[in-house]
Design a protein around this motif. Structure first.
Motif, short mmCIF file in Angstrom:
data_model
loop_
_atom_site.label_atom_id
_atom_site.label_comp_id
_atom_site.label_asym_id
_atom_site.label_seq_id
_atom_site.Cartn_x
_atom_site.Cartn_y
_atom_site.Cartn_z
N HIS A 1 0.83 -1.22 0.00
CA HIS A 1 0.00 0.00 0.00
C HIS A 1 0.86 1.26 0.00
CE1 HIS A 1 -3.65 -2.17 0.19
NE2 HIS A 1 -3.57 -2.56 1.45
N ARG A 2 2.05 1.20 0.64
CA ARG A 2 2.91 2.38 0.74
C ARG A 2 3.78 2.59 -0.49
NH1 ARG A 2 4.13 1.68 6.71
NH2 ARG A 2 5.92 0.47 6.08
N ALA A 3 3.91 1.57 -1.33
CA ALA A 3 4.82 1.67 -2.48
C ALA A 3 4.41 2.81 -3.40
CB ALA A 3 4.84 0.35 -3.25
N HIS A 4 5.41 3.55 -3.87
CA HIS A 4 5.15 4.71 -4.74
C HIS A 4 5.42 4.39 -6.21
CE1 HIS A 4 4.34 7.48 -1.53
NE2 HIS A 4 5.51 7.24 -0.95
N HIS A 5 6.55 3.72 -6.49
CA HIS A 5 6.89 3.57 -7.91
C HIS A 5 7.38 2.19 -8.32
CE1 HIS A 5 11.21 3.85 -6.89
NE2 HIS A 5 10.87 4.83 -6.07
N SER A 6 7.84 1.34 -7.39
CA SER A 6 8.34 0.04 -7.84
C SER A 6 8.21 -1.02 -6.76
CB SER A 6 9.81 0.14 -8.29
OG SER A 6 10.66 0.40 -7.20
N LEU A 7 8.00 -2.25 -7.22
CA LEU A 7 8.02 -3.44 -6.36
C LEU A 7 8.69 -4.56 -7.13
CD1 LEU A 7 7.37 -5.44 -4.13
CD2 LEU A 7 5.02 -5.55 -4.96
N TRP A 8 9.79 -5.06 -6.58
CA TRP A 8 10.49 -6.22 -7.14
C TRP A 8 10.25 -7.38 -6.18
CZ3 TRP A 8 13.25 -5.63 -11.75
CH2 TRP A 8 13.51 -4.31 -12.14
N ALA B 1 -3.11 -5.27 -7.43
CA ALA B 1 -3.85 -4.58 -8.50
C ALA B 1 -3.98 -3.09 -8.19
CB ALA B 1 -5.22 -5.21 -8.68
N ALA B 2 -4.26 -2.77 -6.93
CA ALA B 2 -4.39 -1.35 -6.55
C ALA B 2 -3.06 -0.62 -6.72
CB ALA B 2 -4.88 -1.24 -5.10
N ALA B 3 -1.97 -1.29 -6.36
CA ALA B 3 -0.65 -0.67 -6.53
C ALA B 3 -0.34 -0.45 -8.01
CB ALA B 3 0.43 -1.55 -5.90
N ALA B 4 -0.65 -1.44 -8.84
CA ALA B 4 -0.40 -1.30 -10.28
C ALA B 4 -1.25 -0.17 -10.86
CB ALA B 4 -0.69 -2.62 -10.99
N ASP B 5 -2.48 -0.04 -10.38
CA ASP B 5 -3.37 1.02 -10.89
C ASP B 5 -2.86 2.41 -10.56
OD1 ASP B 5 -5.05 -0.86 -11.96
OD2 ASP B 5 -6.49 -0.83 -10.30
N GLN C 1 5.33 0.04 -10.63
CA GLN C 1 5.82 -0.95 -11.58
C GLN C 1 6.15 -2.22 -10.80
OE1 GLN C 1 5.99 -0.31 -14.88
NE2 GLN C 1 6.65 -2.36 -15.43
N ILE C 2 5.44 -3.31 -11.10
CA ILE C 2 5.58 -4.56 -10.33
C ILE C 2 6.24 -5.62 -11.22
CG2 ILE C 2 4.41 -6.33 -8.99
CD1 ILE C 2 2.14 -4.34 -8.53
N THR C 3 7.34 -6.17 -10.74
CA THR C 3 8.06 -7.24 -11.45
C THR C 3 8.19 -8.42 -10.51
OG1 THR C 3 9.31 -5.56 -12.67
CG2 THR C 3 10.15 -7.82 -12.73
N VAL C 4 7.77 -9.60 -10.97
CA VAL C 4 7.77 -10.80 -10.13
C VAL C 4 8.59 -11.89 -10.82
CG1 VAL C 4 6.36 -12.54 -8.96
CG2 VAL C 4 5.48 -10.21 -9.25
N PHE C 5 9.49 -12.53 -10.07
CA PHE C 5 10.26 -13.67 -10.54
C PHE C 5 9.74 -14.91 -9.83
CE2 PHE C 5 12.98 -9.99 -11.07
CZ PHE C 5 13.50 -10.16 -12.34
N VAL D 1 -2.57 -9.07 -13.41
CA VAL D 1 -2.55 -7.94 -12.48
C VAL D 1 -1.24 -7.16 -12.55
CG1 VAL D 1 -2.50 -7.36 -10.02
CG2 VAL D 1 -4.22 -8.92 -10.89
N VAL D 2 -0.09 -7.87 -12.50
CA VAL D 2 1.21 -7.19 -12.43
C VAL D 2 1.75 -6.95 -13.83
CG1 VAL D 2 1.64 -8.31 -10.22
CG2 VAL D 2 2.60 -9.30 -12.29
N HIS D 3 2.83 -6.16 -13.91
CA HIS D 3 3.35 -5.76 -15.21
C HIS D 3 4.21 -6.85 -15.85
CE1 HIS D 3 2.47 -1.99 -13.06
NE2 HIS D 3 2.17 -1.53 -14.25
N THR D 4 5.08 -7.49 -15.06
CA THR D 4 6.04 -8.44 -15.62
C THR D 4 6.16 -9.64 -14.70
OG1 THR D 4 7.30 -6.58 -16.54
CG2 THR D 4 8.37 -8.73 -16.55
N VAL D 5 6.04 -10.84 -15.27
CA VAL D 5 6.27 -12.09 -14.54
C VAL D 5 7.33 -12.88 -15.31
CG1 VAL D 5 5.30 -14.24 -13.68
CG2 VAL D 5 3.93 -12.16 -13.62
N ILE D 6 8.46 -13.16 -14.67
CA ILE D 6 9.58 -13.83 -15.32
C ILE D 6 9.78 -15.20 -14.67
CG2 ILE D 6 11.99 -13.67 -16.02
CD1 ILE D 6 10.32 -11.41 -17.09
N PRO D 7 9.60 -16.29 -15.42
CA PRO D 7 9.94 -17.61 -14.87
C PRO D 7 11.47 -17.77 -14.86
CG PRO D 7 8.37 -17.77 -16.70
CD PRO D 7 8.95 -16.40 -16.74
N MET D 8 11.98 -18.38 -13.79
CA MET D 8 13.42 -18.59 -13.65
C MET D 8 13.65 -20.02 -13.17
SD MET D 8 16.19 -16.42 -11.37
CE MET D 8 15.97 -14.94 -12.33
#
Length: 819
Positions: A644-651, A669-673, A677-681, A705-712
């Protein structure tokens, strides 16, 4: 300097946030009050809907119970319609009777006309008259009988139906009016429910808008508070006032720079002349070996006596160049059990015989000195065995490591110390899980968060006590990580402590030394310090490891902290440096302190930590938030709050997904809206858990919901980084944890967060290319055995050959230098 201090300050955003929270009715308290009021009204509307739903259910039940009565009233209506039909039929019969009567009258008139004629006429029409008389008799009889039969039949049938109607009416429990009222009540409730539903939807939208407004206000408040805490507004105001003056001075800058350059050149010319005169007339010249060979005046000499300090760290050519300038004597001072010279890899790995003979060995080895006994036996060597720096515990360790017991101490360093003031403290990292896992940057080197975290707290603790700390580590990458962590708590414009490898600190001393070995426990790989030994047959790499260990140990004056896994130390192979340390555990002046008792959850019971252990835990608590998670309790409140506090990015690095993810999707979803910028590995679907249909469905929801999902492939990190400042790091998988007990540490600090993101190659890994074969976006990250990373297309249709084998498209990942 002023501009650099404003790095990270977004002035337009700050003033927009300030304007928002200063607008009447837009402060945090007012917007939150509106949220509360809107939620209360929405709750009341929902309760009203629930009440109406129950009432409608009851009305429908009553209607259903009245169905039998309605059926009987329909039967009564059917019987009443039958009476009507009977009456109509009787009426039709009477009409027939009337028609028959009309026919009779017509016959009577005709007969009367015939009978009114004279006798001759009647005689002539006698047959007709006779026929009319017979027909008239029949008509009279038929009319009479039809009228009587119709009335009788109708009366009897109507009487029977009336009796049935009366019988049915007596058995119906509800009147027609009562049934009509039930139906009207149900219809009214349905209409009222539809209106209530519309109101509830409107109130829900109002609550959402109020919540969004409150969230923006909270963000604006946090932004302004953070900026004010850093002093940015005042600095920005000063910069704005200074900029016109700076702009006005720019026109003069070229001329001033030209004048400065001329003055600098003149100064250097004069300095060179003066320096030469000073050096030639000096009785004592102190310089470095590097300056000795690069400064012509220094090199020319001559000198009566040349003293070379730290000779162990100099190459033979450097020493020969210096000692060759001595007229009477040359003296080499140094410790052959410390680190040798730093030789570039191109020369250090060169097998040329002349390089191996003259450049690889240090000056002591050229003189045949390898062990303490060699030094004592050498006729030209004077051994200094009494030291006055550290106490008996460190001296025992140094003797065991390097000096074979010949090292002694002066009276002042052999004094007994209180029990609560140990000289050597092993900070045992066992139990810190992911925090104490080494991230390898080579086959036998790497870095870990535990060392940076603990070293930072130790340095701050001793700074408050007026003691200088030096943080020593075997690897440059760990030194960089620790330096980044220290920058987040710098004060008065200077570093909290000096940080570096043992090579940098050779010849130095500190009140307190933190030796960060980067040696974990469990199934983690043994690194350099765990393998360091000088047993017979040891090569230069293993022996230099002992020298490095010795340098780190002997830099201290008051206390030595060794950060390492307790099991790694206890189970060290005989003869290794760690085994020497393990042998001292339990002896006077040596204490073990478990890091998990320092980095402990707020409510977790911990054993007695001692005076300095308690102080250290308090310092750690200033920069570290520890969440102990069991039965899905406290971590997710912290995690959701950070989202909820995030302003511009979440890794986010989270290997597996499970139904826990669904509870996080609204916050993500609320953060992305709002622009985060949300990136999940996550792990790729070769993992048996990830390939399950339920997991694949959850991953699809996450991608929506999020911007980028990277399988690793075989990814295991559990990390979250918010706004490149707040790091959650530990053993808990944020997208799947359900019941296991885990530890997650929250660390605040932009430098450390950026260092962690750089190590994880976050920016590069977040930009997968299109498949070069199918142009698809189904790209995952893998790593070869040689450590090189590459992209791989995992689309089944693309990678599967006609024979059924896999031939996936791949592309090497080119990482930036220094990463």
């Amino acid at each position: 300097m002023l501009e650099s201090s404003l790095t990270g300050f977004d002035a337009p955003s700050y003033f927009a946030a300030l304007k928002l929270i200063r607008t009447p009715g837009q402060d945090v308290a007012a917007t939150q009050a509106r949220v509360t009021e809107a939620e209360q009204r929405l709750g009341q509307a929902v309760q009203r809907l629930d009440h109406l739903a129950n009432a409608i259910g009851t009305a429908h039940a009553r209607q259903k119970a009245a169905d039998a009565a309605k059926d009987r009233w329909r039967e009564v209506d059917d019987l009443s319609e039958e009476i009507t039909r009977v009456r109509e039929a009787a009426g039709n019969s009477e009409v027939d009777a009337l028609l028959a009567d009309d026919h009779r009258r017509a016959l009577e008139l005709r007969l009367k006309d015939l009978e009114a004629k004279g006798a001759v006429g009647r005689w002539r029409q006698r047959d007709t008259i006779a026929a009319l008389q017979d027909e008239l008799a029949d008509a009279r009889r038929a009319a009479t009988e039809a009228s009587q039969e119709a009335r009788g039949t109708a009366t009897a049938h109507i009487a029977r139906i009336g009796a049935r109607i009366n019988a049915l009416a007596e058995t119906v429990p509800l009147t027609r009016d009562q049934i009509a009222r039930l139906e009207a009540d149900a219809a009214s409730l349905v209409a009222e429910s539809e209106q209530a539903q519309q109101r509830a939807v409107a109130l829900e939208q109002e609550a959402i808008r109020a919540s969004e407004t409150a969230a923006r206000t909270r963000q604006a408040h946090d932004l302004t508070e953070h900026a004010a805490g850093r002093g940015w507004p005042a600095q920005h105001d000063r910069a704005e006032r200074l900029r016109p003056a700076v702009a006005a001075d720019r026109t003069r800058r070229p001329e001033l720079e030209k004048q400065y350059q001329q003055a600098q050149e003149e100064y250097e010319r004069l300095a060179r002349n003066a320096q030469g005169e000073i050096i030639k007339s000096a009785k004592l010249v102190a310089t470095t070996l590097a300056r000795f060979r690069t400064n012509r005046t220094v090199l020319e000499g001559p000198y009566d006596v040349v003293l070379v300090d730290e000779a162990r760290a100099a190459t033979l050519p450097e020493v020969l160049l210096a000692t060759g300038k001595a007229d009477r004597a040359a003296v080499l001072l140094g410790d052959f059990m410390q680190l040798g010279p730093v030789i570039p890899p191109a020369l250090g790995n060169n097998d040329r015989p002349d390089i191996k003979r003259w450049l690889h060995p240090d000056v002591f080895q050229h003189c045949g000195i390898h062990e303490p006994a060699d030094a004592q036996a050498h006729p030209s060597c004077v051994t200094l065995t009494e030291q006055h720096r550290f106490g008996p515990a460190v001296m025992r360790l140094a003797n065991d490591l390097a000096y074979g017991g010949v090292l002694t101490g002066g009276p002042q360093v052999l004094r007994e110390r209180p029990d609560n003031d140990p000289e050597i403290v092993l900070i045992d990292t066992d139990g810190l899980h992911e925090l104490a896992r080494a991230h390898l940057t080579g086959s036998r080197k790497g870095w870990w968060p535990a060392g940076s975290l603990i070293a930072r707290a130790l340095a701050e603790l001793h700074r408050e006590q007026g003691e200088e700390a030096g943080i020593v580590t075997p690897y440059g990458v760990q030194a960089e990580a620790t330096l980044e962590a220290l920058r987040d708590v710098e004060g008065a414009g200077r570093p909290l402590a000096e940080v570096g490898t043992a090579h940098r600190f050779q010849g130095r001393e500190f009140d307190v030394v933190v030796f960060d070995t980067v040696e974990g426990s469990g199934d983690s790989r043994e690194l350099w310090m765990a393998l360091a030994h000088r047993q017979p047959g040891a090569d230069a790499w293993h022996r230099n490891g002992v020298r490095l260990f010795n340098v780190a140990v002997t830099r201290t004056k008051a206390r030595l902290y060794v950060v390492a896994g307790g099991a790694r130390v206890r189970n060290a192979k005989p003869g290794t440096a760690l085994a020497r340390l393990a042998a001292l555990i339990g002896s006077p002046g040596v204490r073990v302190l478990k890091a998990k008792h320092l980095i402990a959850p707020p409510k977790a019971p911990v054993p007695f930590r001692g005076e300095f252990g308690t102080a250290l835990a308090e310092v750690l608590g200033r920069h570290v938030e520890v969440t102990d998670v069991h039965d899905e309790t406290t971590f997710y409140d912290t995690f959701t709050e950070e989202i909820h506090r995030a302003h511009h990015s979440l890794w986010l690095w989270a290997p597996w997904v499970a139904k826990r993810l669904r509870s996080l999707l609204p916050a993500l979803a609320a953060a992305a809206d709002r622009g985060v910028q949300i990136t999940v590995f996550i792990r790729d679907d070769t993992d048996q858990l990830q390939r399950k249909p339920a997991s694949q469905a959850l991953i699809a929801d996450l991608r929506a919901v999020v911007h980028t999902v990277i399988p690793m492939n075989v990814m295991h990190q559990k990390i979250a980084v918010f706004d490149e400042r707040t790091v959650l790091l530990g053993s808990l998988n944020a997208l799947s944890q359900s019941w296991t007990r885990e530890v997650m540490v929250a660390m605040r600090g932009a430098y450390f967060a950026r260092k962690l993101l750089a190590h994880e190659h976050a920016e590069t890994f977040a930009r997968p290319p299109k498949c070069g074969r199918c142009q698809g976006a189904e790209i995952e990250i893998r790593r070869r055995k040689n450590g090189n990373w590459f992209w791989r297309c995992y689309a089944t249709a693309c990678k599967t050959t006609p024979s059924g084998r896999s031939n996936a498209w791949t592309q090497d990942i080119h990482l930036r230098a220094g990463r």
